[in-house]
Design an enzyme around this catalytic site. Sequence first.
Site, PDB file in Angstrom:
ATOM      1  N   TYR A   1       5.137  -7.874  15.908  1.00 33.17           N
ATOM      2  CA  TYR A   1       5.239  -6.647  15.103  1.00 33.17           C
ATOM      3  C   TYR A   1       5.869  -5.519  15.925  1.00 33.17           C
ATOM      4  CZ  TYR A   1       3.604  -2.776  12.117  1.00 33.17           C
ATOM      5  OH  TYR A   1       3.521  -1.665  11.307  1.00 33.17           O
TER       6      TYR A   1
ATOM      7  N   VAL B   1      13.218 -10.275   1.799  1.00 32.99           N
ATOM      8  CA  VAL B   1      14.335  -9.549   2.429  1.00 32.99           C
ATOM      9  C   VAL B   1      15.023 -10.368   3.525  1.00 32.99           C
ATOM     10  CG1 VAL B   1      13.508  -7.228   1.891  1.00 32.99           C
ATOM     11  CG2 VAL B   1      12.792  -8.324   4.031  1.00 32.99           C
TER      12      VAL B   1
ATOM     13  N   PHE C   1       0.833  -1.215   0.000  1.00 34.72           N
ATOM     14  CA  PHE C   1       0.000   0.000   0.000  1.00 34.72           C
ATOM     15  C   PHE C   1       0.865   1.262   0.000  1.00 34.72           C
ATOM     16  CE2 PHE C   1      -2.058   2.737   3.469  1.00 34.72           C
ATOM     17  CZ  PHE C   1      -2.645   3.606   2.564  1.00 34.72           C
TER      18      PHE C   1
ATOM     19  N   ASN D   1       8.173  -9.666  -1.734  1.00 34.40           N
ATOM     20  CA  ASN D   1       7.884 -11.101  -1.859  1.00 34.40           C
ATOM     21  C   ASN D   1       6.379 -11.343  -2.075  1.00 34.40           C
ATOM     22  OD1 ASN D   1       6.733 -10.639   0.600  1.00 34.40           O
ATOM     23  ND2 ASN D   1       7.758 -12.317   1.678  1.00 34.40           N
TER      24      ASN D   1
ATOM     25  N   LYS E   1      25.450  -0.625   4.378  1.00 33.70           N
ATOM     26  CA  LYS E   1      26.857  -0.483   4.794  1.00 33.70           C
ATOM     27  C   LYS E   1      27.784  -0.763   3.602  1.00 33.70           C
ATOM     28  CE  LYS E   1      30.239  -3.029   7.301  1.00 33.70           C
ATOM     29  NZ  LYS E   1      30.476  -4.278   7.981  1.00 33.70           N
TER      30      LYS E   1
ATOM     31  N   GLN F   1      28.137   1.995  15.125  1.00 36.47           N
ATOM     32  CA  GLN F   1      29.297   1.104  14.948  1.00 36.47           C
ATOM     33  C   GLN F   1      29.888   1.177  13.542  1.00 36.47           C
ATOM     34  OE1 GLN F   1      28.529  -2.819  16.569  1.00 36.47           O
ATOM     35  NE2 GLN F   1      30.138  -3.702  15.288  1.00 36.47           N
ATOM     36  N   GLU F   2      29.013   1.326  12.524  1.00 33.43           N
ATOM     37  CA  GLU F   2      29.499   1.228  11.139  1.00 33.43           C
ATOM     38  C   GLU F   2      29.375   2.533  10.357  1.00 33.43           C
ATOM     39  OE1 GLU F   2      31.004  -1.388  10.263  1.00 33.43           O
ATOM     40  OE2 GLU F   2      30.329  -2.909  11.682  1.00 33.43           O
TER      41      GLU F   2
ATOM     42  N   LYS G   1       9.587  -4.202  15.282  1.00 32.47           N
ATOM     43  CA  LYS G   1       9.927  -2.847  14.833  1.00 32.47           C
ATOM     44  C   LYS G   1      10.850  -2.168  15.840  1.00 32.47           C
ATOM     45  CE  LYS G   1       7.489  -2.271  10.974  1.00 32.47           C
ATOM     46  NZ  LYS G   1       8.079  -1.981   9.673  1.00 32.47           N
TER      47      LYS G   1
ATOM     48  N   THR H   1       1.844  -9.495   1.192  1.00 31.59           N
ATOM     49  CA  THR H   1       0.616  -8.684   1.262  1.00 31.59           C
ATOM     50  C   THR H   1       0.540  -7.673   0.115  1.00 31.59           C
ATOM     51  OG1 THR H   1       1.765  -7.222   2.803  1.00 31.59           O
ATOM     52  CG2 THR H   1       0.267  -8.855   3.756  1.00 31.59           C
TER      53      THR H   1
HETATM   54  N1  LIG Z   1      -0.232   1.547   6.727  1.00 28.14           N
HETATM   55  C1  LIG Z   1      -0.082   2.006   7.937  1.00 28.14           C
HETATM   56  O1  LIG Z   1      -1.016   2.570   8.506  1.00 28.14           O
HETATM   57  C2  LIG Z   1       1.266   1.842   8.632  1.00 28.14           C
HETATM   58  C3  LIG Z   1       1.378   2.341   9.944  1.00 28.14           C
HETATM   59  C4  LIG Z   1       2.585   2.189  10.582  1.00 28.14           C
HETATM   60  C5  LIG Z   1       3.670   1.613   9.939  1.00 28.14           C
HETATM   61  N2  LIG Z   1       3.535   1.166   8.678  1.00 28.14           N
HETATM   62  C6  LIG Z   1       4.717   0.516   8.055  1.00 28.14           C
HETATM   63  O2  LIG Z   1       4.842   0.898   6.700  1.00 28.14           O
HETATM   64  C7  LIG Z   1       5.303  -0.217   5.931  1.00 28.14           C
HETATM   65  C8  LIG Z   1       4.367  -0.462   4.767  1.00 28.14           C
HETATM   66  O3  LIG Z   1       3.071  -0.716   5.272  1.00 28.14           O
HETATM   67  P1  LIG Z   1       1.814  -0.937   4.316  1.00 28.14           P
HETATM   68  O4  LIG Z   1       0.628  -0.422   5.002  1.00 28.14           O
HETATM   69  O5  LIG Z   1       2.141  -0.450   2.966  1.00 28.14           O
HETATM   70  O6  LIG Z   1       1.733  -2.518   4.339  1.00 28.14           O
HETATM   71  P2  LIG Z   1       1.593  -3.542   3.125  1.00 28.14           P
HETATM   72  O7  LIG Z   1       1.328  -4.862   3.743  1.00 28.14           O
HETATM   73  O8  LIG Z   1       0.642  -3.034   2.128  1.00 28.14           O
HETATM   74  O9  LIG Z   1       3.049  -3.503   2.486  1.00 28.14           O
HETATM   75  C9  LIG Z   1       4.107  -4.261   2.967  1.00 28.14           C
HETATM   76  C10 LIG Z   1       4.833  -4.840   1.775  1.00 28.14           C
HETATM   77  O10 LIG Z   1       5.964  -5.596   2.241  1.00 28.14           O
HETATM   78  C11 LIG Z   1       6.020  -6.826   1.524  1.00 28.14           C
HETATM   79  N3  LIG Z   1       6.718  -7.791   2.362  1.00 28.14           N
HETATM   80  C12 LIG Z   1       6.322  -8.322   3.540  1.00 28.14           C
HETATM   81  N4  LIG Z   1       7.257  -9.185   3.991  1.00 28.14           N
HETATM   82  C13 LIG Z   1       8.263  -9.184   3.081  1.00 28.14           C
HETATM   83  C14 LIG Z   1       9.503  -9.874   2.978  1.00 28.14           C
HETATM   84  N5  LIG Z   1       9.902 -10.738   3.918  1.00 28.14           N
HETATM   85  N6  LIG Z   1      10.287  -9.638   1.894  1.00 28.14           N
HETATM   86  C15 LIG Z   1       9.900  -8.778   0.922  1.00 28.14           C
HETATM   87  N7  LIG Z   1       8.739  -8.099   0.972  1.00 28.14           N
HETATM   88  C16 LIG Z   1       7.938  -8.298   2.043  1.00 28.14           C
HETATM   89  C17 LIG Z   1       4.558  -7.178   1.300  1.00 28.14           C
HETATM   90  O11 LIG Z   1       4.362  -8.111   0.275  1.00 28.14           O
HETATM   91  C18 LIG Z   1       3.978  -5.810   0.979  1.00 28.14           C
HETATM   92  O12 LIG Z   1       4.086  -5.524  -0.389  1.00 28.14           O
HETATM   93  C19 LIG Z   1       5.409  -1.403   6.871  1.00 28.14           C
HETATM   94  O13 LIG Z   1       6.744  -1.558   7.274  1.00 28.14           O
HETATM   95  C20 LIG Z   1       4.563  -0.995   8.056  1.00 28.14           C
HETATM   96  O14 LIG Z   1       5.037  -1.562   9.255  1.00 28.14           O
HETATM   97  C21 LIG Z   1       2.356   1.257   8.002  1.00 28.14           C
END
Ligand SMILES: NC(=O)c1ccc[n+]([C@@H]2O[C@H](COP(=O)([O-])OP(=O)(O)OC[C@H]3O[C@@H](n4cnc5c(N)ncnc54)[C@H](O)[C@@H]3O)[C@@H](O)[C@H]2O)c1
Length: 425
Positions: A236, A150, A104, A125, A196, A253-254, A240, A128
């Site tokens: 989660y 990742v 998203f 990957n 790095k 460190q780096e 984080k 979601t």
């Molecule tokens: N949307 C919100 O309200 C919100 C709030 C706080 C933090 N965030 C952070 O922002 C980031 C994006 O959130 P979002 O709402 O777009 O979520 P999302 O689920 O739409 O996007 C996350 C993306 O990461 C990919 N992904 C998940 N695990 C993976 C992996 N191991 N390797 C490669 N890709 C991987 C998913 O396929 C997806 O495309 C996230 O890190 C989330 O924690 C979002």
Amino acid sequence: MLSQPLLRLVSAVSRRRMKLLLGIALLAYVASVWGNLINMSVLLNRSIQENRELRIESRIEEIIEPLREKIRDLEKSFTQKYPPVKFLSEKDRKRILVTGGAGFVGSHLTDKLMMDGHEVTVVDNFFTGRKRNVEHWIGHENFELINHDVVEPLYIEVDQIYHLASPASPPNYMYNPIKTLKTNTIGTLNMLGLAKRVGARLLLASTSEVYGDPEVHPQTEDYWGHVNPIGPRACYDEGKRVAETMCYAYMKQEGVEVRVARIFNTFGPRMHMNDGRVVSNFILQALQGEPLTVYGSGSQTRAFQYVSDLVNGLVALMNSNVSSPVNLGNPEEHTILEFAQLIKNLVGSGSEIQFLSEAQDDPQKRKPDIKKAKLMLGWEPVVPLEEGLNKAIHYFRKELEYQANNQYIPKPKPARIKKGRTRHN
Ligand SMILES: NC(=O)c1ccc[n+]([C@@H]2O[C@H](COP(=O)([O-])OP(=O)(O)OC[C@H]3O[C@@H](n4cnc5c(N)ncnc54)[C@H](O)[C@@H]3O)[C@@H](O)[C@H]2O)c1
């Protein structure tokens, strides 16, 4: 006068000759009739053949026309018009990696970086995220999409890394808590290792969830949080928190340059329809003519930022010199009931608002303190709530239409459960 020589001739010709002459005449007649018949049959055959050929040609035409149509479509897609992209000189153009770029937030960030003229590599990957979110860039010379997890190391050359890869909504991150932990820990280590190696700057998409169930309102960046390390959301929240710790360990460190964005609730097109959050729940319920479910009196408040505001904040933070964590969110609070009524009106839905039993552990307030972002980045949200909601409603309506024919239509899930009770997110 004439009959005399004729009579003489007849009498002179013997009966046999007469027969011969008659035979020849008959043969000549039959031959001429036969010739005519042959001519006629040739003509007939020719016209039958011509008819048949015409029919075959028109049949071929019928079959070919849809193929031609398809070729025209394909040609159009080859010469696809991309959204307008700025031209940046070699010096200003950056090679940017967006992990989770098919999700998203990541897909909107990719749109902005591409339109600003950078070279963007999306790594995802598709847990979601989906290709549809970035398909409008596929084939563009500045864009690359890599299907990669990742949790595995990645070796590419980049100048900046926006590290967003992680499931973000409770049903998604609770689906496989161990994977969520691995993504946020090993995945972040891998991206910091890459930063790095290639000397890139890394921005971590952290979350307001690092504050846990906060005892401080609104939450400032220096609040350390109140997180249950063994609760269902810990994969989660703690994932984080440790990702932030890793960033600062690599910085100290780096010498890796890091930026940490603590993102608050965000909404907009391409958000997950069935993530159980209050905005998506209400929009889906209103669009499908179902009651909008409010837990308790609906006087609890929530604050949501529109996705384009967040994207501008992320880019401003990445390009700033602020290495400490920064809150990015919209501090404008609304009660849950206000949200329900507003969404119902904007959708033009006849759905009723249904009050369900109160959840006592439902936070009464959730709101970011964004003084730091305003002061150090000159950033604040600008998109009015109604404008953002209208765009999200339009997107959800289209998605429902898209899925209506033959696919699964997601039903809003009940709001997430905490300590056995339902609450708003
Ligand atoms: N949307 C919100 O309200 C919100 C709030 C706080 C933090 N965030 C952070 O922002 C980031 C994006 O959130 P979002 O709402 O777009 O979520 P999302 O689920 O739409 O996007 C996350 C993306 O990461 C990919 N992904 C998940 N695990 C993976 C992996 N191991 N390797 C490669 N890709 C991987 C998913 O396929 C997806 O495309 C996230 O890190 C989330 O924690 C979002």
